[in-house]
Design an enzyme around this catalytic site. Structure first.
Site, PDB file in Angstrom:
ATOM      1  CB  CYS A  90       1.388  -8.147  96.684  1.00 17.04           C
ATOM      2  SG  CYS A  90      -0.185  -8.934  97.084  1.00 17.04           S
ATOM      3  CG  ASP A 515      43.542 -11.455  79.059  1.00 19.01           C
ATOM      4  OD1 ASP A 515      44.164 -10.834  78.185  1.00 19.01           O
ATOM      5  OD2 ASP A 515      44.012 -11.719  80.187  1.00 19.01           O
TER       6      ASP A 515
END
Length: 827
Positions: A90, A515
């Site tokens: 489906c 960072d």
């Protein structure tokens, strides 16, 4: 009719980025080059391109042409609620029907959530086109609600689905249980009561309502799909139970065993499986409902100096809300008055309350604990933090994992292949019974294998078993149920994962790059050391320095003032304040001359800093900014300031190493500071002094050397690096974080979230692999057994239902996984 089909199509494309007639000319030229385009008219004022093109021209190529000219065609996204999907086949049909629409750029259909998410070009295709395409595929799009559904609406809808599935199962068993009792009398005790004719008629009469009443939805879906040439899972059940039922009437006139009762049992077990599956899917999708439940329903706002209680949708930015202890903060805002502690666990997963005072941001739906707050609303409705979280969880649940591609290709042809195998089984039994009978006789040790039945009966039972044992449902549910559960778990821990692809990629990451500022560190300087000269106390030294620094806006000055206030050191107001560029400040405090700054500033003022030189050098070696303080020409002490590491950075890096990951740090800071922070955190690799473009190049180098790389940054200043990495992880706190900025967003500003994200990714992918293995293994093993007659049709249906339930149940087991790093777990 053909003339309509071949008529040119007119497509209106929105175009962003045009500023002048030259831009218009470039867009027109690019579009005219696309094959099939007959005419183009670009309007700068409306920022639209009207294109006349031959029928069948793909708007996607027009979009690419505009992008190639340096402009953008913005896309829109629609979410459709699809009714009637039951299996992976489906999903494939709906997916293909939507993806084939001109103007649709991407379609993703989710069986577990029963939704389709479509990205399309506005003007080229609309919602009505999508609804019609879904209808042509044999399914229905639920009507669009005028207002977004509430948590209560979603919960009621889920309950209705579960109740309906249960009612159908109960109805089926009401007729099937008498059939079973009747069959036991005949099979076990040899009693055909009251007569053989009545027995056979009774099987037919009792089985009929099971198929035609309780199983009506299944038959309706299955037959509709068969007639439309789009057979699905329901079609297999219809064929299997239908053929079994027809043996009942046939047995009255021919020498064929009566399997009408078996047809009822097939449908009863099928509906029972659907009922259990629906309940499990409801639990899997509970994450969204749980998030929606958190939303406040009303707010107390100040209007004309008086408190008024209004529905939450009537609160506007700028309204001041009154929030008493124990109440939810209605929407995102900023505290304008009051002090309190706020429980932000719903957003961050962190149980410790956070202190809030005037000027602090607060998140809507968090709990005010012990003080009265007045909060100015800053974001409402779809713009709130909670609304963004809900959208991101929904988005993650509607995406697919790359590993699912193989399953999608198989399920695209699964049902037609099974029908072919079933018919081939019937033919083999009828044409070459001499080959097939020895195979079934080899399984005589199984109590349900009756090798002495007639060839016609064995042919029919084997074919029916193939129809009902094949299970594309398990394949269709394997991935989406796991993603639904994991995205909910992530949201509860403050981890928002954008897509299934990010889940798979994150588990393959080999290096995590951080960072420095605001990620490994606090992101703001803080006083770390206070060294006092003889005759000075820490309190007096901080009071003198803070008073002098009050005239400065520098971040280091603010850090000293904040430390003095925290220590209760009363700081006066400075006079004659002077900032000496690159060296420090001079000021007069309480009639005394105060210097705060570098060695050069002290030398200019004739201050002998010899007694403090060694300690100052040691602080600088630790990558701290050390500032000398002198009062009336004499040294008073040294104050060191640094952007300190977050409390859990070192523990998080250690936990990542334990997971077999390497770590790196990229920063624009100087090498000495970077090495100091990396040493404290235990980072493997450091690159200092890099600009944003340099970060991207370094990530590329790490990818070439190690493989997949994740980058962790603040989501705002690190956009190039977040994009270059295989997985971008944005980290922040509360409402200041850009949720749309990365593949993974960590709401809690702690690095433990990175560890939890990796653990969640690995656990989710492991569950998906288990589900896909089970689904494939089940079909590969069971279908051949059905072909050779080793699977009774009823057992085949039980096995099929069990496979779907197992997959959904396994996904729900994810809830028991503890994704926290060891140092955050409590015994």
């Amino acid at each position: 009719m053909s003339s309509d089909t071949n008529a040119p199509q007119r497509i209106s494309l929105p175009v962003k980025g045009m500023h002048c007639a030259s831009c218009v000319a470039r867009v027109e030229k690019a579009l005219r080059r696309v094959e099939g385009v007959e005419d183009v008219a670009v309007n700068l004022a409306t920022e639209k391109a009207a294109v006349t093109a031959a029928a069948g021209t793909d708007p996607g190529r027009l979009v690419d042409a505009v992008a190639g000219a340096g402009f953008e065609v913005p896309s829109e996204t629609a979410t459709l609620a699809i009714e009637g999907m039951h299996c992976a086949s489906c999903v494939n049909r709906v997916d293909k029907a939507l993806a084939d629409l001109p103007g649709v750029l991407e379609a993703s259909v989710n069986l577990a959530a029963e939704t389709a998410t479509v990205r399309y070009v506005g003007g080229a295709v609309g919602r009505r086109d999508m609804e019609q395409a879904v209808a042509r595929a044999g399914y229905v799009v639920a009507p669009q609600a005028e207002t977004p559904p509430t948590a209560e609406d979603e919960e009621a809808k889920s309950r209705r689905k579960v109740a309906l599935a249960r009612r159908r199962a109960v109805t089926a068993w009401a007729f099937t249980l008498p059939i079973i009792v009747w069959m036991i009398l005949e099979m076990v005790f040899g009693i055909v009561w009251p007569s053989e004719e009545v027995f056979h008629l009774g099987m037919i009469v009792l089985a009929a309502p099971v198929l035609a009443w309780a199983g009506w939805a299944t038959y309706s879906s299955g037959l509709r799909a068969l007639v439309g040439g789009r057979a699905n899972m329901d079609s297999l059940i219809v064929l299997g139970s239908g053929v079994a039922f027809l043996t009942g009437p046939a047995s009255l006139v021919a020498d064929v065993a009566n399997y009408a009762g078996v047809a009822a049992m097939i449908m009863a077990f099928h509906l029972t499986g659907r009922s259990i599956e629906q309940s499990a899917k409801g639990r899997a999708s509970a994450a969204i409902r749980k998030l929606m439940h958190l939303e406040a329903r009303s707010a107390r706002v100040l209007r004309d100096g008086r408190e008024q209680e209004v529905p939450i949708d009537q609160v506007a930015p700028g309204d001041v809300m009154v929030v008493r202890p124990g109440e939810k903060i209605p929407t995102d805002g900023r505290v304008v008055e009051g002090d309190s502690a706020v429980d932000e666990s719903m957003a961050t997963g962190e149980s410790m309350p956070v202190a809030k005072t005037a000027g602090d941001d607060v998140i809507g739906a968090t709990i005010n604990q012990d003080g009265l707050l007045k909060v100015e609303a800053t974001r409402v409705g779809r713009d709130t933090f909670l609304a963004q979280v809900v959208r991101m969880v929904e988005q993650a649940q509607s995406t697919k994992v790359p590993i699912q591609a193989l399953a999608d290709r198989i399920t695209g042809v699964f049902v037609p292949v099974i029908i072919a195998v079933a018919l081939a089984t019937l033919a083999a039994w009828l044409i070459v019974p001499g080959v097939m009978r020895p195979l079934v006789e080899a399984g005589s040790f199984l109590p349900w294998v009756l090798a002495d039945l007639g060839v016609a009966t064995l042919a029919v039972t084997s074919m029916v078993a193939v129809f009902v044992i094949a299970c594309p449902c398990a394949l269709g549910l394997a991935t989406p149920t796991a993603l639904m559960v994991s995205s909910g778990i992530g949201a509860e821990h403050g981890i928002l994962i954008r897509s299934g692809e990010a889940v798979q990629t994150l588990k393959d990451v080999r290096v995590i790059v951080f960072d420095k500022t605001g990620t490994l560190t606090q992101g703001a300087p803080q006083v770390t050391d206070v060294v006092c000269a003889a005759g000075w106390s820490e309190r007096d030294l901080l009071a003198a320095a803070a008073a002098a620094e009050r005239g400065s806006e520098h971040a280091l000055a603010r850090a000293i003032v904040a430390r003095a206030e925290a220590a209760g050191a009363a700081a006066g107001e400075p006079r004659g304040f002077e900032a000496v560029r690159g060296r420090g400040i001079r000021a007069t405090v309480g009639g005394r001359s105060v210097l705060v700054g570098t060695r050069e500033l002290m030398a200019e003022g004739g201050v002998d800093v010899g007694p403090l030189a060694e300690r100052m050098g040691a602080l600088e070696h630790e990558a701290k900014t050390a500032m000398l303080v002198a009062v009336d020409g004499a040294p008073a002490g040294v104050i060191a300031v640094a952007d300190t590491m977050k409390a859990d950075s070192a523990d998080a890096i250690k936990a990542l190493h334990a997971l077999g990951l390497k770590t790196a740090m990229l920063t624009g800071d100087n090498a000495r500071t970077a090495e100091a922070i990396a040493g404290q955190a235990g980072i493997d690799h450091v690159v200092a002094g890099v600009l944003p473009d340099g970060k991207t190049a370094e990530i590329r180098r790490l990818q070439a050397e190690h493989g997949r790389v994740a980058f962790v940054g603040d989501g705002i200043n690190d956009a190039p690096a977040l994009t270059a990495a295989d997985v971008g992880i944005a980290i922040g706190t509360g409402t200041d974080i850009a949720i749309e900025a990365a593949d993974v967003t960590l709401v809690r500003g702690e690095l433990s979230g990175v560890v939890e994200a990796v653990n969640l990714s690995r656990a989710t992918f492991r569950t998906i692999q288990q589900n896909l293995f089970w689904a494939f293994f089940y079909n590969v093993v069971m279908i051949p057994l059905a072909v050779i007659g080793w699977m009774h049709p009823v057992l085949a249906e039980i096995a099929m239902a069990t496979s779907s339930i197992t997959v959904v149940g396994n996904a729900n087991r994810l809830r028991r996984v503890d994704i926290r790093p060891p140092y955050r777990r409590r015994s």
